[in-house]
Design a protein around this motif. Structure first.
Motif, PDB file in Angstrom:
ATOM      1  N   UNK A 247     -69.349 -51.479 -33.180  1.00  0.00           N
ATOM      2  CA  UNK A 247     -68.637 -51.634 -31.918  1.00  0.00           C
ATOM      3  C   UNK A 247     -67.260 -52.256 -32.126  1.00  0.00           C
ATOM      4  N   UNK A 248     -67.012 -52.768 -33.359  1.00  0.00           N
ATOM      5  CA  UNK A 248     -65.727 -53.379 -33.683  1.00  0.00           C
ATOM      6  C   UNK A 248     -65.056 -52.593 -34.807  1.00  0.00           C
ATOM      7  N   UNK A 249     -63.744 -52.672 -34.865  1.00  0.00           N
ATOM      8  CA  UNK A 249     -62.961 -51.997 -35.894  1.00  0.00           C
ATOM      9  C   UNK A 249     -61.933 -52.979 -36.463  1.00  0.00           C
ATOM     10  N   UNK A 250     -62.150 -53.512 -37.704  1.00  0.00           N
ATOM     11  CA  UNK A 250     -63.201 -53.119 -38.638  1.00  0.00           C
ATOM     12  C   UNK A 250     -64.561 -53.684 -38.233  1.00  0.00           C
ATOM     13  N   UNK A 251     -65.638 -53.034 -38.705  1.00  0.00           N
ATOM     14  CA  UNK A 251     -66.981 -53.413 -38.277  1.00  0.00           C
ATOM     15  C   UNK A 251     -67.594 -54.565 -39.063  1.00  0.00           C
ATOM     16  N   UNK A 252     -66.861 -55.114 -40.045  1.00  0.00           N
ATOM     17  CA  UNK A 252     -67.423 -56.159 -40.902  1.00  0.00           C
ATOM     18  C   UNK A 252     -66.899 -57.543 -40.505  1.00  0.00           C
ATOM     19  N   UNK A 253     -67.247 -58.550 -41.272  1.00  0.00           N
ATOM     20  CA  UNK A 253     -66.931 -59.938 -40.944  1.00  0.00           C
ATOM     21  C   UNK A 253     -65.519 -60.358 -41.343  1.00  0.00           C
ATOM     22  N   UNK A 284     -73.605 -60.533 -32.620  1.00  0.00           N
ATOM     23  CA  UNK A 284     -74.955 -60.458 -33.186  1.00  0.00           C
ATOM     24  C   UNK A 284     -74.982 -60.681 -34.692  1.00  0.00           C
ATOM     25  N   UNK A 285     -73.828 -60.924 -35.294  1.00  0.00           N
ATOM     26  CA  UNK A 285     -73.747 -61.116 -36.745  1.00  0.00           C
ATOM     27  C   UNK A 285     -72.801 -62.282 -37.008  1.00  0.00           C
ATOM     28  N   UNK A 286     -73.363 -63.422 -37.413  1.00  0.00           N
ATOM     29  CA  UNK A 286     -72.507 -64.604 -37.535  1.00  0.00           C
ATOM     30  C   UNK A 286     -72.168 -65.005 -38.969  1.00  0.00           C
ATOM     31  N   UNK A 287     -72.820 -64.414 -39.967  1.00  0.00           N
ATOM     32  CA  UNK A 287     -72.504 -64.731 -41.355  1.00  0.00           C
ATOM     33  C   UNK A 287     -72.976 -66.099 -41.816  1.00  0.00           C
ATOM     34  N   UNK A 288     -73.786 -66.789 -41.015  1.00  0.00           N
ATOM     35  CA  UNK A 288     -74.195 -68.147 -41.366  1.00  0.00           C
ATOM     36  C   UNK A 288     -75.028 -68.185 -42.643  1.00  0.00           C
ATOM     37  N   UNK A 289     -75.824 -67.159 -42.904  1.00  0.00           N
ATOM     38  CA  UNK A 289     -76.635 -67.164 -44.124  1.00  0.00           C
ATOM     39  C   UNK A 289     -75.749 -67.091 -45.369  1.00  0.00           C
ATOM     40  N   UNK A 290     -74.626 -66.390 -45.264  1.00  0.00           N
ATOM     41  CA  UNK A 290     -73.699 -66.303 -46.393  1.00  0.00           C
ATOM     42  C   UNK A 290     -72.997 -67.639 -46.609  1.00  0.00           C
ATOM     43  N   UNK A 291     -72.596 -68.271 -45.522  1.00  0.00           N
ATOM     44  CA  UNK A 291     -71.954 -69.586 -45.622  1.00  0.00           C
ATOM     45  C   UNK A 291     -72.920 -70.587 -46.255  1.00  0.00           C
ATOM     46  N   UNK A 292     -74.189 -70.514 -45.861  1.00  0.00           N
ATOM     47  CA  UNK A 292     -75.188 -71.434 -46.405  1.00  0.00           C
ATOM     48  C   UNK A 292     -75.342 -71.255 -47.915  1.00  0.00           C
ATOM     49  N   UNK A 293     -75.215 -70.029 -48.399  1.00  0.00           N
ATOM     50  CA  UNK A 293     -75.310 -69.796 -49.843  1.00  0.00           C
ATOM     51  C   UNK A 293     -74.185 -70.497 -50.581  1.00  0.00           C
TER      52      UNK A 293
END
Length: 393
Positions: A247-253, A284-293
């Motif tokens: 739904x976004x362009x670009x669709x990634x973080x 719906x996608x916050x990237x928190x799991x990546x930040x935690x790593x």
């Protein structure tokens, strides 16, 4: 600085009013008190009651938020609903200016454009809304109209955050649940959703020394594995379907990172190195799991991890009544954007839309400008919105 004129907003053309606001060099590093006072005067002259709240930023600089309210004159009119317009009065710094005139804080009108820092982002939008409000009498209102101006949007939405937690007038807005227009430059297209922004840093401390000796401890050595992890995660954000939102362009973080060791010469062993990363969360996608790593790996290696304050994403369903009604005024379907706004701080407001004159591509540039056509159309469309939400039978 002293304003160039004491004329009211109703006595000025849109170009003249915008030039007046551009003259205040309200970059986020300094106080916005002067430009806020000028806006306060204009709003009071149109019958708005203005709440002024002040705070000091982390550097101790005084900052000002305004919440202006104009109620209907009729006692039988509604005290709920209505329309609330939100903007910010701070602007980004100017390192180089390539626009006409040579001074970013002296507006120049040429070729149907008004050049100057803040002309597009977003003092032009504020002028459009104030001129729209000046065309409508409080005697004709049937619901309240608010104009809200915050500080420090460009440096972490600090003004909006302070207002949410410290402004009694903002509490009244929440109770009333008006249509909330965040007037950022959208080219007068209706935006129903945008990404947020967040980030972090990882700091490695070594010991600086002359590079010809063995006395130094190179801080870059300890941080290199963190940079490798940041690079790996950047690739993950672009290839893992669970981290994409079409739904976004670009669709990634938009995972972006860098490093600085502060060295100014090649014969110095770097004593401190800082890796940083920013990303743009989606609803719906916050990237928190990546930040935690990254945080876990940094702490495991004895490095310092620091989270940056960011802004929340916004998602209002594209078929919501407020979005469809605003689309009828603007013409054209709603869209999503990938930048953030103060609107992410106002999640207590159920009806939000990002809509304003000017193109985001002109914001923050070395020749920032807004077209006169966008400025005038913005006034017309804002006036229609006021009539729709503040003058209902």
């Amino acid at each position: 600085m002293e304003p160039s004129t004491a004329m009211g907003i109703t006595d000025l053309s849109a170009a003249a009013a915008l030039a007046e606001l551009v003259r205040f060099p309200s970059v986020s590093a300094i106080s916005n008190a002067d430009v806020s006072e000028r806006v306060h005067q204009w709003l009071a002259s149109m019958g708005f009651a203005v709440e002024v709240t002040e705070y000091r930023d982390e550097a101790g600089v005084a900052k000002v938020n305004l919440v202006a309210r104009r109620d209907p004159q009729s006692r039988s009119a509604s005290t709920t609903g209505g329309l609330a317009y939100f903007c910010h009065t701070d602007v980004v710094p100017v390192a180089d200016w390539n626009g006409p005139g040579g001074d970013p804080f002296e507006a120049v009108v040429t070729d149907d454009r008004i050049y100057g820092r803040g002309s597009c982002d977003m003092k032009g939008s504020l002028v459009s809304m104030m001129q729209a409000a000046s065309r409508i009498s409080a005697a004709d209102q049937t619901a309240p109209l608010w104009i809200v101006c915050t500080a420090d949007e460009e440096v972490g939405f600090e003004g909006a955050t302070h207002m949410v937690h410290h402004s009694p007038a903002y509490r009244e807005i929440v109770e009333s649940q008006p249509l909330a227009i965040i007037g950022e430059p959208t080219g007068l297209r209706v935006v129903h959703a945008h990404k947020g922004i967040t980030g972090f840093s990882v700091t490695s401390k070594g010991r600086a020394a002359h590079s010809s000796t063995d006395e130094g401890v190179n801080a870059n050595i300890a941080i290199t594995p963190i940079m490798e992890l940041l690079c790996e995660l950047a690739e993950t954000t672009r290839t893992d379907p669970s981290l994409a939102d079409s739904r976004f362009d670009p669709p990634h973080l938009s995972w972006t990172f860098g490093i600085s060791d502060g060295c100014t010469a090649v014969n110095i062993t770097p004593g401190r190195s800082v890796a940083w990363c920013s990303l743009r969360p989606m609803p719906d996608i916050n990237g928190e799991s990546l930040i935690a790593r990254v945080e876990s790996e940094a702490l495991r290696r004895g490095l310092t991890f620091r989270r940056f304050k960011g802004g929340h994403p916004v998602w209002i369903e594209p078929d919501a009544d407020c979005i469809e009604s605003m689309c009828q005024i603007a013409g054209g379907p709603p869209m999503t954007v990938c930048y953030g706004t103060d609107g992410g701080e106002f999640d207590e407001l159920d009806q939000r839309v990002i809509f304003g004159p000017g193109n985001i591509a002109q914001a923050h540039t070395t020749d920032e400008w807004i077209s006169l056509d966008q400025l005038h159309r913005g006034t017309e469309l804002y006036a229609q919105a006021i009539r729709r939400w503040c003058m209902q039978d």
